[in-house]
Design an enzyme around this catalytic site. Sequence first.
Site, PDB file in Angstrom:
ATOM      1  N   GLU A 289      43.619  33.611  34.783  1.00 21.88           N
ATOM      2  CA  GLU A 289      44.243  32.778  35.823  1.00 21.88           C
ATOM      3  C   GLU A 289      45.048  33.629  36.801  1.00 21.88           C
ATOM      4  OE1 GLU A 289      45.000  32.963  32.624  1.00 21.88           O
ATOM      5  OE2 GLU A 289      47.081  32.414  32.199  1.00 21.88           O
TER       6      GLU A 289
ATOM      7  N   ASP B 290      49.788  34.266  39.708  1.00 20.82           N
ATOM      8  CA  ASP B 290      49.425  33.807  38.375  1.00 20.82           C
ATOM      9  C   ASP B 290      49.716  32.310  38.269  1.00 20.82           C
ATOM     10  OD1 ASP B 290      48.786  35.066  35.539  1.00 20.82           O
ATOM     11  OD2 ASP B 290      50.265  33.475  35.250  1.00 20.82           O
ATOM     12  N   ILE B 291      48.726  31.554  37.774  1.00 21.33           N
ATOM     13  CA  ILE B 291      48.927  30.110  37.612  1.00 21.33           C
ATOM     14  C   ILE B 291      49.921  29.889  36.465  1.00 21.33           C
ATOM     15  CG2 ILE B 291      47.808  27.904  37.086  1.00 21.33           C
ATOM     16  CD1 ILE B 291      45.183  29.080  38.101  1.00 21.33           C
TER      17      ILE B 291
END
Length: 318
Positions: A217, A173-174
């Site tokens: 994301e 996950d960004i």
Amino acid sequence: MPQTPARVLIIDDDVSTIRLMADALSSDYEVVIATQAEEGFVQALHSSPDLILLDVVMPDMNGFDFCRKLKADARTQPIPVIFVSALDTVSEQARGFELGCVDYITKPIAFPILLARVKTHTRLYRQTLQLESLAATDPLTGLANRRKFDECIQHEVARANRKRCSIALLIIDIDDFKPFNDHYGHGKGDDCLVRVARLLRKCVGRATDTVSRLGGEEFGVVLPDTDVEGAISLANEIITLFNEEKIPHHYATQHDYLTVSIGVGILDDSKLGEASIDPRSLIDVADEALYQAKENGRNCSKMQVLQPLSPTGIVSNL
Ligand SMILES: [Mg+2]
């Protein structure tokens, strides 16, 4: 985009028939030939034909049985088969269709008919492949999409259960992506996702590993036959790469560049015993691990090992 010519595999024990068909097809198609069923099956597996022209009466295996074999194997099942045979009764032709052929051409071959049917079925097959690929692809990043991910994890977990081997899942996950989008705009946000996808692809080297965009994301990497050490080493490699790449993000909480957090879920074959796991439980442990990575300050990875207790019960180590 110009396409490569379709590949047609001719399987016939009669060399003169092969020659006639190959001559008729060779200006528009790439022709591959086999004079025996066994050799034909190897070609069907390895030369990725777009169509198979299959004789029925052959000494080593009759074409009907051969077609059954093709349709029973997931790797060759989708390839369209046209029977080309001197057996021309309605019941023989009907039998061919029952076995899954797309068409039946009788000998002596009427070449304009052969060419027309080859053209139709190679085109249909190519279109089907294209549609399947579109349906499995995330349009922005070109990675596998959520749907493909679900299919892939189902398949690989079933395989791990069957072969009693390890499997790992990375959920990536960004960090602070919302402020990225808020400040730079969604266009730049999309560019960023494309770049992240490219970096992930760069790290994940094996052809058997699938990188997917799960949505927003979040990305997933399914790693068949991967133990704890291998999964952690890949997660660390990804974290390091983002810290080296330093994609500018002046609104991130920790650094002035983009980082990611990774949850590693793993099933260790030594823990599998007689039990089997389901895909959901592997996703759940990876999700929990991701949550811990976020809690731990982001820009890091955390791991959770699935602990199958018995053939019926499964718990994870919390
Ligand atoms: Mg024959």
